[in-house]
Structure formats: C-alpha cells, structure tokens
Scaffold this motif. Sequence first.
Motif, PDB file in Angstrom:
ATOM      1  N   ILE A 124      46.263  43.975  42.265  1.00 36.42           N
ATOM      2  CA  ILE A 124      45.542  43.360  41.087  1.00 36.42           C
ATOM      3  C   ILE A 124      45.563  41.765  41.518  1.00 36.42           C
ATOM      4  CG2 ILE A 124      45.724  42.819  38.775  1.00 36.42           C
ATOM      5  CD1 ILE A 124      46.133  45.509  37.989  1.00 36.42           C
ATOM      6  N   SER A 125      46.611  41.226  41.932  1.00 36.73           N
ATOM      7  CA  SER A 125      46.656  39.870  42.322  1.00 36.73           C
ATOM      8  C   SER A 125      45.866  39.589  43.534  1.00 36.73           C
ATOM      9  CB  SER A 125      48.255  39.689  42.906  1.00 36.73           C
ATOM     10  OG  SER A 125      48.150  37.938  43.166  1.00 36.73           O
ATOM     11  N   ASN A 126      45.782  40.337  44.354  1.00 35.80           N
ATOM     12  CA  ASN A 126      44.467  40.410  45.384  1.00 35.80           C
ATOM     13  C   ASN A 126      43.018  40.391  44.743  1.00 35.80           C
ATOM     14  OD1 ASN A 126      44.319  39.971  48.191  1.00 35.80           O
ATOM     15  ND2 ASN A 126      43.484  41.969  48.627  1.00 35.80           N
ATOM     16  N   ILE A 127      42.879  41.547  44.213  1.00 34.51           N
ATOM     17  CA  ILE A 127      41.744  41.532  43.507  1.00 34.51           C
ATOM     18  C   ILE A 127      41.127  40.229  42.573  1.00 34.51           C
ATOM     19  CG2 ILE A 127      40.195  42.737  41.495  1.00 34.51           C
ATOM     20  CD1 ILE A 127      41.976  45.267  42.112  1.00 34.51           C
ATOM     21  N   ILE A 128      42.053  39.648  42.017  1.00 34.12           N
ATOM     22  CA  ILE A 128      41.765  38.515  41.087  1.00 34.12           C
ATOM     23  C   ILE A 128      41.413  37.204  41.969  1.00 34.12           C
ATOM     24  CG2 ILE A 128      42.664  36.830  39.578  1.00 34.12           C
ATOM     25  CD1 ILE A 128      44.033  39.244  38.124  1.00 34.12           C
ATOM     26  N   SER A 129      42.276  37.155  42.931  1.00 34.31           N
ATOM     27  CA  SER A 129      41.988  36.012  44.069  1.00 34.31           C
ATOM     28  C   SER A 129      40.658  36.242  44.802  1.00 34.31           C
ATOM     29  CB  SER A 129      43.281  36.161  44.932  1.00 34.31           C
ATOM     30  OG  SER A 129      44.596  35.930  44.237  1.00 34.31           O
ATOM     31  N   THR A 137      37.454  33.686  44.476  1.00 35.31           N
ATOM     32  CA  THR A 137      37.102  33.153  45.720  1.00 35.31           C
ATOM     33  C   THR A 137      35.650  33.268  45.899  1.00 35.31           C
ATOM     34  OG1 THR A 137      39.238  33.446  46.901  1.00 35.31           O
ATOM     35  CG2 THR A 137      37.359  33.156  48.353  1.00 35.31           C
ATOM     36  N   VAL A 138      35.156  34.536  45.695  1.00 40.83           N
ATOM     37  CA  VAL A 138      33.667  34.851  45.895  1.00 40.83           C
ATOM     38  C   VAL A 138      32.797  34.105  45.216  1.00 40.83           C
ATOM     39  CG1 VAL A 138      32.020  36.614  46.242  1.00 40.83           C
ATOM     40  CG2 VAL A 138      34.069  36.930  47.241  1.00 40.83           C
ATOM     41  N   LYS A 139      33.367  33.824  43.772  1.00 46.00           N
ATOM     42  CA  LYS A 139      32.438  33.492  42.519  1.00 46.00           C
ATOM     43  C   LYS A 139      33.020  32.149  42.518  1.00 46.00           C
ATOM     44  CE  LYS A 139      31.006  37.654  41.624  1.00 46.00           C
ATOM     45  NZ  LYS A 139      29.574  37.860  42.078  1.00 46.00           N
ATOM     46  N   LYS A 165      32.241  38.652  34.054  1.00 43.82           N
ATOM     47  CA  LYS A 165      31.591  39.806  34.554  1.00 43.82           C
ATOM     48  C   LYS A 165      32.511  40.556  35.372  1.00 43.82           C
ATOM     49  CE  LYS A 165      26.971  37.750  34.198  1.00 43.82           C
ATOM     50  NZ  LYS A 165      25.732  37.415  35.211  1.00 43.82           N
ATOM     51  N   LEU A 166      33.805  40.296  35.569  1.00 48.74           N
ATOM     52  CA  LEU A 166      34.752  41.428  36.150  1.00 48.74           C
ATOM     53  C   LEU A 166      35.045  42.563  35.444  1.00 48.74           C
ATOM     54  CD1 LEU A 166      36.418  42.018  38.636  1.00 48.74           C
ATOM     55  CD2 LEU A 166      38.424  40.618  37.397  1.00 48.74           C
ATOM     56  N   ALA A 167      34.521  43.584  35.563  1.00 43.35           N
ATOM     57  CA  ALA A 167      34.635  44.634  34.839  1.00 43.35           C
ATOM     58  C   ALA A 167      36.141  45.258  34.938  1.00 43.35           C
ATOM     59  CB  ALA A 167      33.679  45.902  35.152  1.00 43.35           C
ATOM     60  N   ILE A 168      36.694  45.598  34.012  1.00 47.20           N
ATOM     61  CA  ILE A 168      38.142  46.184  33.713  1.00 47.20           C
ATOM     62  C   ILE A 168      38.117  47.696  34.593  1.00 47.20           C
ATOM     63  CG2 ILE A 168      40.230  47.009  32.523  1.00 47.20           C
ATOM     64  CD1 ILE A 168      39.481  43.818  32.504  1.00 47.20           C
ATOM     65  N   ARG A 206      37.783  45.144  52.077  1.00 48.49           N
ATOM     66  CA  ARG A 206      36.548  45.296  52.596  1.00 48.49           C
ATOM     67  C   ARG A 206      35.463  45.901  51.480  1.00 48.49           C
ATOM     68  NH1 ARG A 206      39.432  46.316  57.155  1.00 48.49           N
ATOM     69  NH2 ARG A 206      39.354  48.499  56.632  1.00 48.49           N
ATOM     70  N   TRP A 207      36.013  46.942  50.668  1.00 45.32           N
ATOM     71  CA  TRP A 207      35.246  47.607  49.591  1.00 45.32           C
ATOM     72  C   TRP A 207      34.807  46.430  48.694  1.00 45.32           C
ATOM     73  CZ3 TRP A 207      37.203  48.879  44.632  1.00 45.32           C
ATOM     74  CH2 TRP A 207      36.391  49.709  43.924  1.00 45.32           C
ATOM     75  N   LEU A 208      36.066  45.631  48.318  1.00 45.06           N
ATOM     76  CA  LEU A 208      35.630  44.750  47.128  1.00 45.06           C
ATOM     77  C   LEU A 208      34.967  43.674  47.464  1.00 45.06           C
ATOM     78  CD1 LEU A 208      39.532  44.341  45.988  1.00 45.06           C
ATOM     79  CD2 LEU A 208      37.570  45.363  44.697  1.00 45.06           C
ATOM     80  N   LEU A 209      35.086  43.180  48.553  1.00 42.89           N
ATOM     81  CA  LEU A 209      34.083  42.066  49.125  1.00 42.89           C
ATOM     82  C   LEU A 209      32.715  42.575  49.225  1.00 42.89           C
ATOM     83  CD1 LEU A 209      36.111  40.382  52.012  1.00 42.89           C
ATOM     84  CD2 LEU A 209      35.276  39.574  49.759  1.00 42.89           C
TER      85      LEU A 209
END
Length: 213
Positions: free
Chosen positions: A61-66, A70-72, A183-186, A206-209
């Motif tokens: 989860i920490s990685n998802i948020i970071s 970063t991308v946004k 816009k980050l969906a839970i 890679r999937w998240l990016l």
Amino acid sequence: MISTAPTQVLTNIWIIGSWEEFVNLANNQEYEGGKFYYDQKYLKIEMPPIGSSHSQDNHIISNIISLYATVKNIRIKGLTNCSFRQPNVREFQPDLAFYIGDEFNFPPRNNSPVNLSEFNPPNLVIEFGATSLNDDLGRKRLLYDRAGIQEYWVVDVNSNDIIAFSISEGRSGTITESLVLPKLAISLVETALKRSQTKDDGAINRWLLQIFS
C-alpha cells in the motif's frame, strides 16, 4: 473519577490514565517497540506480533500511494510507524501516515514524536488490522476524527478489504474513491493487495504504472 494507570499495564486494551502516566509509559524501555495511543484520558499500548501478511500489505500500500503520487505529480511525504503528539490531549502512531499536497511543511528528522502544536496532522493515515480490526474501526476512528485527519483507511489483512473514511469537521463517512489522492479508487488498491499474494513487487509495479499512466 479517573483511575491511575498501573505500573505494569495490560497491553492491547484501552485503560484510563493521565497524560503524565501515558508519557512515562511511552518512555519506558519495557514497551520499546510498542505503538502508543492516547485520547480523552484513555491510553493504549499495542504490542502486536507483526507477521508476513501485515508487513507485505504495509509495503504494497505504501508503494501504491507513492507510485500514484509520482505519476500524478502530487507532492507527498510518507512516514511509517511515526508518533504524532498533541501534548496533554492525544497521541497516535498509525502504521502509515502521509502528508499530501502543496501546503505541508516537512516534519523534523529526529526521534521525537511530531508535535501537532507546531505541525499539521498528516492528511492520510492507514491502520492494518487482524486482531485489532474492531478497535481500528471504533475508538481509533473517533481519535482520528477528533485529530483533524482528512482521510483514514483501515486494511483488513485477513480479507484484503479496505474501509476508507473521509473526515470533515470531526465526522467521518465511508468513501469508495480517495479525496486526498484524487480519483484513486479504493477497489484498485484492494485488487493490488490480492494480486500481491501471487505476484512479486516488480510485476505489481508494472501493472500499476500501466493503469496510472
């Protein structure tokens, strides 16, 4: 009448105690490694065993948020197991906390709790619960309501479900999309947690990016 917290306190439950007693316990080496909470004359010291599921979910989860920030191009500062203290009023030590947006000042790099008389509380806090889930959804939620947190997530490490709350004017309500990370969906975060049970971190990233881009 407020009772006095005993010298040897029961951990993982809320007990009545003064602020002075709480600070003494927080400084007691016997409870080194514990997580400390104080709110409205109640204190709690958590000494939970941290297993693989808790640690993996925390990391993902920490990685998802970071990655999302970063991308946004969202300004963000994350803290893990950091204590936040409003002297004589409350203290909390969430599993994850994030300052988000253009307005925050970096908390100091030292070994003292972040002083909420000098710094704003984090915008987002996250707790991971297995045995503590009811408390995460109950008294801790009220603590974060009163502390001025904008958004609070509770992660059920047994089911990979996330219950997210938006907090405004001391009241919280459930949300399906983050407001502090627009816009980050839970549901997407939940899906990433489930995928992480069979995929390595690189595959998840890679999937998240692909999705975030």
